[in-house]
Each structure stands twice: as structure tokens, then as C-alpha cells.
Design a protein around this motif. Structure first.
Motif, PDB file in Angstrom:
ATOM      1  N   PRO A 184     126.594  -2.076  68.672  1.00 24.33           N
ATOM      2  CA  PRO A 184     127.047  -3.252  69.428  1.00 24.33           C
ATOM      3  C   PRO A 184     128.064  -2.873  70.515  1.00 24.33           C
ATOM      4  CG  PRO A 184     128.106  -3.187  67.272  1.00 24.33           C
ATOM      5  CD  PRO A 184     127.123  -2.051  67.285  1.00 24.33           C
ATOM      6  N   VAL A 185     128.016  -3.602  71.637  1.00 24.06           N
ATOM      7  CA  VAL A 185     129.024  -3.409  72.687  1.00 24.06           C
ATOM      8  C   VAL A 185     130.401  -3.816  72.163  1.00 24.06           C
ATOM      9  CG1 VAL A 185     129.811  -4.258  74.943  1.00 24.06           C
ATOM     10  CG2 VAL A 185     127.382  -3.705  74.586  1.00 24.06           C
ATOM     11  N   GLY A 186     130.412  -4.858  71.338  1.00 25.26           N
ATOM     12  CA  GLY A 186     131.662  -5.271  70.711  1.00 25.26           C
ATOM     13  C   GLY A 186     131.897  -4.508  69.416  1.00 25.26           C
ATOM     14  N   ARG A 187     132.734  -5.062  68.549  1.00 23.86           N
ATOM     15  CA  ARG A 187     133.069  -4.350  67.315  1.00 23.86           C
ATOM     16  C   ARG A 187     131.991  -4.494  66.246  1.00 23.86           C
ATOM     17  NH1 ARG A 187     138.978  -4.099  66.130  1.00 23.86           N
ATOM     18  NH2 ARG A 187     139.898  -3.558  68.123  1.00 23.86           N
ATOM     19  N   GLN A 188     131.259  -5.608  66.320  1.00 25.40           N
ATOM     20  CA  GLN A 188     130.285  -5.862  65.257  1.00 25.40           C
ATOM     21  C   GLN A 188     128.953  -6.336  65.823  1.00 25.40           C
ATOM     22  OE1 GLN A 188     132.727  -8.697  62.913  1.00 25.40           O
ATOM     23  NE2 GLN A 188     132.582  -7.131  61.302  1.00 25.40           N
ATOM     24  N   PHE A 189     127.909  -6.094  65.054  1.00 22.41           N
ATOM     25  CA  PHE A 189     126.615  -6.684  65.371  1.00 22.41           C
ATOM     26  C   PHE A 189     126.718  -8.197  65.163  1.00 22.41           C
ATOM     27  CE2 PHE A 189     125.279  -2.373  63.985  1.00 22.41           C
ATOM     28  CZ  PHE A 189     124.406  -2.036  65.000  1.00 22.41           C
ATOM     29  N   THR A 190     125.941  -8.996  65.897  1.00 23.89           N
ATOM     30  CA  THR A 190     125.819 -10.413  65.563  1.00 23.89           C
ATOM     31  C   THR A 190     124.966 -10.510  64.293  1.00 23.89           C
ATOM     32  OG1 THR A 190     123.767 -10.732  66.784  1.00 23.89           O
ATOM     33  CG2 THR A 190     125.827 -11.006  68.036  1.00 23.89           C
ATOM     34  N   PRO A 191     124.979 -11.627  63.590  1.00 22.43           N
ATOM     35  CA  PRO A 191     124.158 -11.751  62.376  1.00 22.43           C
ATOM     36  C   PRO A 191     122.679 -11.447  62.640  1.00 22.43           C
ATOM     37  CG  PRO A 191     125.742 -13.549  62.485  1.00 22.43           C
ATOM     38  CD  PRO A 191     125.882 -12.787  63.782  1.00 22.43           C
ATOM     39  N   VAL A 192     122.133 -11.952  63.739  1.00 19.03           N
ATOM     40  CA  VAL A 192     120.717 -11.687  64.047  1.00 19.03           C
ATOM     41  C   VAL A 192     120.491 -10.196  64.319  1.00 19.03           C
ATOM     42  CG1 VAL A 192     118.892 -12.069  65.751  1.00 19.03           C
ATOM     43  CG2 VAL A 192     120.240 -14.012  64.918  1.00 19.03           C
ATOM     44  N   GLN A 193     121.378  -9.596  65.100  1.00 10.66           N
ATOM     45  CA  GLN A 193     121.253  -8.157  65.374  1.00 10.66           C
ATOM     46  C   GLN A 193     121.299  -7.361  64.071  1.00 10.66           C
ATOM     47  OE1 GLN A 193     124.532  -7.649  68.060  1.00 10.66           O
ATOM     48  NE2 GLN A 193     123.341  -8.233  69.882  1.00 10.66           N
ATOM     49  N   LYS A 194     122.201  -7.772  63.191  1.00 16.96           N
ATOM     50  CA  LYS A 194     122.352  -7.076  61.914  1.00 16.96           C
ATOM     51  C   LYS A 194     121.076  -7.198  61.081  1.00 16.96           C
ATOM     52  CE  LYS A 194     125.143  -6.918  57.839  1.00 16.96           C
ATOM     53  NZ  LYS A 194     126.229  -7.421  57.026  1.00 16.96           N
ATOM     54  N   ASP A 195     120.508  -8.412  61.037  1.00 16.81           N
ATOM     55  CA  ASP A 195     119.263  -8.619  60.274  1.00 16.81           C
ATOM     56  C   ASP A 195     118.178  -7.680  60.776  1.00 16.81           C
ATOM     57  OD1 ASP A 195     120.373 -10.591  58.764  1.00 16.81           O
ATOM     58  OD2 ASP A 195     119.412 -12.266  59.822  1.00 16.81           O
ATOM     59  N   ILE A 196     118.033  -7.618  62.078  1.00 19.39           N
ATOM     60  CA  ILE A 196     116.935  -6.813  62.620  1.00 19.39           C
ATOM     61  C   ILE A 196     117.249  -5.329  62.502  1.00 19.39           C
ATOM     62  CG2 ILE A 196     115.613  -6.323  64.739  1.00 19.39           C
ATOM     63  CD1 ILE A 196     115.490  -9.276  65.248  1.00 19.39           C
ATOM     64  N   TYR A 197     118.532  -4.974  62.647  1.00 24.50           N
ATOM     65  CA  TYR A 197     118.915  -3.575  62.435  1.00 24.50           C
ATOM     66  C   TYR A 197     118.529  -3.128  61.028  1.00 24.50           C
ATOM     67  CZ  TYR A 197     121.459   0.790  62.921  1.00 24.50           C
ATOM     68  OH  TYR A 197     121.746   2.123  63.012  1.00 24.50           O
ATOM     69  N   GLU A 198     118.784  -3.967  60.057  1.00 26.01           N
ATOM     70  CA  GLU A 198     118.478  -3.595  58.664  1.00 26.01           C
ATOM     71  C   GLU A 198     116.975  -3.405  58.463  1.00 26.01           C
ATOM     72  OE1 GLU A 198     120.630  -2.609  56.673  1.00 26.01           O
ATOM     73  OE2 GLU A 198     122.512  -3.723  56.877  1.00 26.01           O
ATOM     74  N   ILE A 199     116.176  -4.199  59.164  1.00 26.46           N
ATOM     75  CA  ILE A 199     114.715  -4.024  59.055  1.00 26.46           C
ATOM     76  C   ILE A 199     114.308  -2.660  59.615  1.00 26.46           C
ATOM     77  CG2 ILE A 199     112.463  -4.883  59.828  1.00 26.46           C
ATOM     78  CD1 ILE A 199     113.781  -7.695  60.062  1.00 26.46           C
ATOM     79  N   VAL A 200     114.857  -2.315  60.784  1.00 29.82           N
ATOM     80  CA  VAL A 200     114.509  -1.021  61.410  1.00 29.82           C
ATOM     81  C   VAL A 200     114.993   0.125  60.527  1.00 29.82           C
ATOM     82  CG1 VAL A 200     114.809   0.442  63.444  1.00 29.82           C
ATOM     83  CG2 VAL A 200     114.533  -2.032  63.734  1.00 29.82           C
ATOM     84  N   LEU A 201     116.186  -0.027  59.962  1.00 33.50           N
ATOM     85  CA  LEU A 201     116.729   1.030  59.113  1.00 33.50           C
ATOM     86  C   LEU A 201     115.872   1.215  57.856  1.00 33.50           C
ATOM     87  CD1 LEU A 201     118.939   3.114  58.606  1.00 33.50           C
ATOM     88  CD2 LEU A 201     120.350   1.294  57.595  1.00 33.50           C
ATOM     89  N   GLN A 202     115.367   0.103  57.325  1.00 34.12           N
ATOM     90  CA  GLN A 202     114.490   0.204  56.152  1.00 34.12           C
ATOM     91  C   GLN A 202     113.196   0.938  56.510  1.00 34.12           C
ATOM     92  OE1 GLN A 202     115.546  -0.813  53.008  1.00 34.12           O
ATOM     93  NE2 GLN A 202     113.817   0.518  52.487  1.00 34.12           N
ATOM     94  N   ALA A 203     112.673   0.643  57.690  1.00 31.65           N
ATOM     95  CA  ALA A 203     111.454   1.327  58.141  1.00 31.65           C
ATOM     96  C   ALA A 203     111.715   2.817  58.327  1.00 31.65           C
ATOM     97  CB  ALA A 203     110.957   0.703  59.451  1.00 31.65           C
ATOM     98  N   TYR A 204     112.876   3.127  58.907  1.00 31.06           N
ATOM     99  CA  TYR A 204     113.287   4.535  59.083  1.00 31.06           C
ATOM    100  C   TYR A 204     113.353   5.219  57.719  1.00 31.06           C
ATOM    101  CZ  TYR A 204     116.981   8.157  59.569  1.00 31.06           C
ATOM    102  OH  TYR A 204     117.723   9.307  59.496  1.00 31.06           O
TER     103      TYR A 204
END
Ligand SMILES: [Mn+2]
Ligand SMILES: [Mn+2]
Lengths: 464, 464
Positions: free
Chosen positions: A266-286
């Protein structure tokens, strides 16, 4: 360069797998930017580096399969060259460092090859990708430019691919180094980004790291707040709070071995909730993809596993629907994941891409399905072997133009929730990528650990 | 891009100076590094930029001298292109930004040209310097690659050179910007260098500055403790107290205009007495040369003035002897100054070098003396005109290999004190370079002042 016996051994092994005739290898020439003498940084051809190790423009080499000779073709420096470019080792000395005994002037190569052509002996060459070398092959062999690739030696391509695909101990040292240097650079970037900066200011840090390491970038950096653009080389956007930065960049070691890593933060300190949800999906695929890596597994199945994990995740958040297996078989997930899960890596970031994907990534038995969008971009499908080095890089990318096109065609509407997807039009994209070596029993990641989980990344972003 | 009327006006002016037929301009293609899709950063051809302004690969343009038409040849992006590279302006929109009304698919260019060749109308083209464009010209015009340059249009070359040589107001803004950005970068380098650093760590800062500015390097940086190597691109040395750093580097603006500056400074806080003596000689040559710059002066005479000042200075410290005038006429000073005092600059750092030095730097009346070592490397000899932009870059370089060669031949022993010179073998080299615009009455330096004198430089080095 590696020690000289390494080059001698590589050439000896290559000779064993081929019959009669000569093997012709063209090094690269200088590549002009805006006039002949203003050239891009020199990059030697990777196969030339592999067998001969000499990083100097305008060389060629020949291996005589019937005799016991390797000849380097090239010219020694003149006094004018020394004035302008400085004293270096002589070409004869460089040849000797690669265990090559014989050096002939560059102009003798044409005649040398002609004598074999005249004798109707086979002259094997690899498909050239630079126009200078296409011109040479075209003239020496009396071929039109369009015929050149068809007449390249499939025997030589297959032998080189077989050999370069399995990385040796000294190559793995280089690839570990490339991945570690790349990870250091990614860590710097992850700590440096601030709202208000321009993308190019961060790219500047990537270039700085590449130069300071003594190598180069292995490929033009993708550093963007528009991560959905897969090969984005525009660096003019200003980072804004709420956006993410996708950094796909890697260094090449002095000996030419590539690293290829991607992180999205994230450009800021944290992912937004939606960004976090999708990040977790990509990380699971990885995770699911990398955990599968082992000798005997087809990379096509690694890819399909990643696609199924992504589809399941997208289903969980309501962007896809229907049966996961069916959606992936149909190719509906390619709305979100338009490319392949990974590729071979080595002296080239897409290793041996110049030699042909059908030989590097597939086999005579496993031929690529070339029609399905998504799958057609998978560069690697075949069964893995110990010594292979490759990337795992799943992602989720929301591409407004693709939504508009597929939606207009009612494409895959049984699998894609277009209504909900409209709310994600501006989401951009997330990719996670690391480099892996296939070992005797499974695999290991190359280089050092680079912050990967949401919590690891947010810890860094919160402390800056 | 500049405003669209600028491109329309440039093309209108070009048309006026040529007769009948069509003018063919080939833009550059992507330049592959180690396989087709891993390309160097794209650099458009400078003449294409000048008349059409579009920075995109694989374009061509035609100006019909008999009609009133300019046609851009190129292809719009497919949906696959958009997925991989992102939505951009359409080609039609880009053409419109350059006041071009008609766009045709790239594949129609060959047919278009053929129809003119068939009608025996003149198709003017410029000498291509990239192999991809050589291949096209060769195939379209039925020429061997070696014939291509001979058949280039001298009328077109001369018209383009005449036009591009005189910089317009908007170009001077760009060149001032390029010089100022380059000066900022030099100042950073002069402050950053420390004993123990590697050259590549400083080059890294140069790359960082180039990327952060939104442009590129105008040419590969020369950053070296071996300043006597004129085009040194090796960055592996460690800076040692007592050495000097020569930094010849410049940025290119986003629109493609070059800066080209050189400074030489001590690795420590101060120059050694010998370094200072020789620095003062080079600085005097720089001052004498730049003070001469004015319309009507031949640059050849500017060069010879610099040579005489260098020779006088070298005489004063006992490295040369005899009459200064005679020594310079004989070319003896070229032991220390092996190259020219400067060159034209603009969209190319050596402006229009691709079009031929005989047209850019010389005239039909002033043809270059090609035999004398030193003078043969002078890229610019002709009379200066208001609007010319050029460099002044004298230097003194001690090249051990050149000493050995000339001494063995007893060459110029009446002018060169070889005995004393032996004590300077390891001196390395000093160059000072700035960029100048020829004005109505004399000249002005482009960009901002960059620390120049021994005292200015030592002040910076002592405060770090
Ligand atoms: Mn990759
Ligand atoms: Mn210069």
C-alpha cells in the motif's frame, strides 16, 4: 567469468548430444540508440555467455563437431580503440580464459562457414533475435529474413535447451545472488515509497541499486500504481494514499543471471479491507502453487492449481460464481488472471525465450493450447526436473477494457458476476512473485526472504 | 510533445527546401536485449521526433512533396496490447497531436512506397543506423545492405541538417533544461564521491538522477578515475585519495534534448600540485575556446585555439617544446589531446551523427582533413551560425600505450619531451565541458553554472 574448465565442459557436453557438422554461435553487437556510436549498455547473448563467457561485442564462435576444435572469431583492439576505450585483456587472453585455443579475425568467419556450406556439411545455428545477426545469417546462408528462423537447427535448439534448463551448482550460486540482491532492492523500495512521490522517483532507486551492484536490471522495471497493466513501463503517476504500488523488478548479476521478484504494497501504512481480501487470495494462490513444485509435476498443473485457488477466492468475495473446476476449464478466471503463473529463469529472465517456447516450456508430447485467452500466455507447461529454476507469480488484475469487451459479448456470465465487478473497475492489480529451484525432492526459494504477508508488509509500511 | 503547429511548421519548412517525390522517415523499433520481448528502453529516432514528435515504436511517416499530405504508418493497439501495456491515446489521437491527418496500417507502407518507385518518382530517405531499418530499406528498394547508405538522399540529409542545426526558441528551452538538470546531477556527484567508493556507486547516483527527472541519460555515463580513457564505460575501480574523478554525463529531457557536461575533481579535498597545474591549462583552453564562439567563426579555429593554449601550457610545464604554432600544425599536441574540442548538440548528444559528419560538421568547401591523428576526431569544423548549440570540451589525457607507440617511432620528438613525460605516465586525464548556444552576436552557456574553477571545486570537496 566462471573458471575456464566450466566452459570447456559445457561445450564437451553439448558436442556429445549432436552429430556432425559445425555449431555456429553469434554473439551480440552493440545496439545503437540514436546513432551508431551512441549505444545501449552492451548485453551479450545468453547462449554465447553460457558456452564462451566473453562479454564483448561483435564476436562469434564455432564448434567443429567432427574435429576437436572451438574457434573464436573477433578482432583485437587497435591503438585507436585503446585510446578511446582503454587497454583491456587481449582477445587471445579472453579466449584462453574460456579454454578456447584458436582466435581468428572476424572477417574470416564468412569464408569459414561458406566452406562448410559448399561441402554440404551441416551448419547448425540458433534463431537470431537481433536484426544485425539476422542480416548476417541471411547473407551467409542466402536466405530471406523470413526464412532464417525456419532453417535454424532444431537439434541444436533442443540440445542447448536441455543443457541450459538444468542449472549447475555455480549457476545456482549466481541465481541465489541475483534473487538476494533483488530482494534487498525490493526492501529499499518498500521502505522508500511515500504518498506524493512520483513512480519515476522510486524507479530511480531501482536503477541505483542495479548499478551499484555491478550488474544491470534483468528487465525494464514495472513500478506502478496501475498494477493491472502487466508490462507497464510508464512512470509518470504520483502515488496517492489508498493506492497500491506494484513493483516487478529484478537485478542481473555481473555474470548475467537474473532475479525476478514482485511485491505489491500500500502507498499508505495499510491495505484497505478490499485490497487485503484480494491480497490474501493471491497469496493463497502463490502458496498453493509453490507448495506443489517438485520433480515430475507438470507446471501446467501448478498453473491450474493457482487458477483454481484464485477462482475460489474470487467466488468467496462474490466476483465469480459457479463450479471452480468448470470456470477454470472454460477460462473464465482469465478475466482476473490473464497470464501464466510463471516461467523458466536463468541467464534470461524468461529463460531461452529466444529459442522458442515450444522447446523451453513444452515438449513434443505436451504442445501448448494456443487459443484460450490466459492459457495462451503460459510460457511453461512441462514436467519439472531437478535443477530447473522458475518463477511463481499469480496475480489478480482488474482491466476495465477487458470487462467492457467481455461484458458486451456476455462472455462467461455464468462464472463472472459483472454487476459486482463494476464496483471493482478501479481496483488495479496485485501480483506476488518469487524465484524457485527444483531440488531432488521438492523445491526451495532462491535468495533471501522478502516481506510477503499482509502483516509483514504493513509492519514495514507503518514504521516508515 | 510540443504544440502541434510546431510540427506542422517544421514539415512545411522542410517541404519548401526540397523538390518533388516523397520523403520517407522511419521511426525506431524496440531494440531487443537478450530476446525479442526483453527490450532496452525505447529511444525514438531524433529526426522522427523532430518532425512528428511521437515516441512510439514501429512507426513510419511519409511527406508527399507534390501533394499536401503527411501520412503516419502504424497500428492501433489490440485488446491484447491493452491488457499487457495499458490503454494509451490511440494512434489517431497521437497523430492529431502532431497535426497529421492521415494514419494508415503499417503493412501498407511497403505498397505505398512501391507505387512511387514504380512510377519512377524519387523516394528520399535518410541513412538508417539501426539494423531493423536497414533490413526494411534493403527489401523495399531492392538494395544490398552495403548499398543502402549510398542511395540515401543527400538533398534530404542537407535539408534536415540545415533545419535541425538552427535551434528554435522552444528547443533552446529544452536544451537549457537539459543542461541545468545535468548540472544539478554533476553537483550531486561532486558532493557524493568519497575515497573507498566504487565508481559504479557514483554511476548509480547518475542513473537515479536521470530516472527521477523523467528523462534518460543522453549517453552512457563516463565516470572514472582513468579519465584518459575517452569513452570509458567500466565502473569497477575503487576511488583512492590522490586520484581524480572524471564525470562526463548528461541527461536527456522527456522530449529528447541532451545535456553533455564534464567535470574533473579530486577524490580527496584538493588537487595535487601537478593536477592543479594541468587543470589550469585545460581551464585556460576552455576559456579561450568559449570566448571565441560567435557567428561567422569556424569551429575549426576554435579547436585550433584550444590546441594552442593546451600546447603553450604543456610547454610551460616542460612536457612540450618548440614553437606552439608549429607543434599544433604538425599535430604533436595530439599526444595529450587526441580528440576534438566539441560537437553539435541537440536531440542527439552528437547531433545528427547518423546523418553524416561531412554534412553536420563540415561543408562542401570545408572538407575534413582525415589523416592527422587528433584532427580526424574533430566532429565540427564549419562556420558557426546563430542558433547552433555545441560543446566546448578540451582536455589533457596521458595514455601510456600512446607514449610507448610514439616514442618507439621517435614521433614529434622535437615537440614532445618524452623523458619528462615518463614521469606523468600515471597522471590519467582531465576534461572540462559545457554546452553553448551561438547567439546573434556571440554565445551564451546553456543551463546553470556548475562549479568550474579549482577554488570552486576544492571548496565543495573540502566541505563534504
Ligand atoms: Mn516473472
Ligand atoms: Mn561532449
Amino acid at each position: 567469468m566462471f573458471e575456464k574448465h566450466i566452459y570447456a565442459n559445457r561445450r564437451a557436453q553439448l558436442k556429445k548430444s549432436l552429430g556432425s557438422g559445425i555449431l555456429l554461435f553469434l554473439g551480440n553487437e552493440e545496439s545503437p540508440m540514436n546513432y551508431k556510436d551512441n549505444a545501449y549498455h552492451f548485453r551479450q547473448d545468453s547462449t554465447f555467455l553460457y558456452y564462451f563467457g566473453i562479454k564483448e561485442p561483435a564476436l562469434a564462435a564455432v564448434i567443429d563437431l567432427d574435429g576437436d576444435e572451438t574457434i573464436l572469431f573477433g578482432d583485437e583492439m587497435s591503438i585507436d580503440d585503446i585510446v578511446w576505450m582503454g587497454r583491456q585483456k587481449t582477445l587471445t587472453e579472453k579466449a584462453s580464459d574460456a579454454a578456447i585455443e584458436r582466435v581468428l579475425p572476424a572477417k574470416e568467419l564468412h569464408q569459414y562457414i561458406s566452406s562448410y556450406i559448399t561441402k554440404k556439411q551441416k551448419v547448425h545455428y540458433l534463431p537470431p533475435y537481433r536484426a544485425e545477426n539476422k542480416t548476417k545469417i541471411s547473407s551467409w546462408f542466402g536466405l530471406s529474413v523470413s526464412e532464417i528462423s525456419n532453417r535454424a537447427s532444431i537439434d541444436l535448439i533442443k540440445a542447448v535447451v536441455a543443457q541450459r534448463s538444468v542449472k549447475s551448482a555455480e549457476e545456482i550460486v549466481q541465481l541465489d545472488l541475483a534473487a538476494s540482491l533483488s530482494a534487498d532492492m525490493h526492501q529499499v523500495v518498500m521502505q522508500a515509497a511515500r504518498p506524493g512521490m512520483y513512480e519515476r522517483e522510486i524507479v530511480a532507486k531501482i536503477h541505483q541499486a542495479a548499478m551499484a551492484s555491478g550488474g544491470q536490471l534483468a528487465y525494464p522495471a514495472i513500478l506502478t500504481v496501475h498494477g493491472q497493466i502487466l508490462h507497464n513501463h510508464y512512470y509518470g503517476n504520483q502515488l496517492q494514499e489508498g493506492q497500491m504500488v506494484l513493483n516487478d523488478s529484478g537485478l542481473e548479476t555481473e555474470l548475467g543471471y537474473a532475479g525476478d521478484l514482485t511485491r505489491t504494497f500500500p502507498v499508505g501504512r495499510q491495505f484497505t479491507p478490499v485490497q487485503k481480501d484480494i491480497y490474501e487470495i493471491v497469496l493463497q494462490a502463490y502458496t498453493d502453487a509453490k507448495d506443489l513444485l517438485a520433480p515430475g509435476i507438470r507446471y501446467l498443473d501448478v498453473h491450474l492449481t493457482a487458477c483454481r485457488t484464485l477462482t475460489q477466492g474470487l467466488k468467496d468475495i462474490g466476483l465469480m460464481r459457479g463450479t471452480v473446476e468448470d470456470a477454470v476449464n472454460a477460462g473464465a478466471h482469465a478475466m482476473f488472471f490473464q497470464c501464466g503463473t510463471g516461467h523458466m529463469m536463468g541467464l534470461d529472465v524468461h529463460d531461452m525465450e529466444d529459442l522458442g517456447e515450444q522447446y523451453v516450456g513444452y515438449t513434443d508430447q505436451l504442445i501448448k493450447n494456443t487459443t484460450q485467452f490466459g492459457l495462451k500466455s503460459l510460457r511453461l507447461g512441462k514436467e519439472l526436473q531437478p535443477g530447473y529454476v522458475l518463477t511463481v507469480e499469480p496475480g489478480i488484475y482488474i482491466i476495465p477494457e477487458l470487462i467492457d469487451q467481455w461484458k458486451a459479448d456476455n462472455r462467461f456470465k455464468e462464472y463472472i458476476n459483472y454487476e459486482r465487478l463494476e464496483q471493482f473497475r478501479e481496483f488495479t492489480g496485485i501480483r506476488i512473485e518469487d524465484d524457485f529451484l527444483i531440488t531432488e525432492n521438492n523445491s526451495r526459494m532462491l535468495g533471501k526472504h522478502l516481506s510477503l504477508t499482509v502483516s509483514e508488509i504493513e509492519t514495514i509500511r507503518s514504521s516508515v
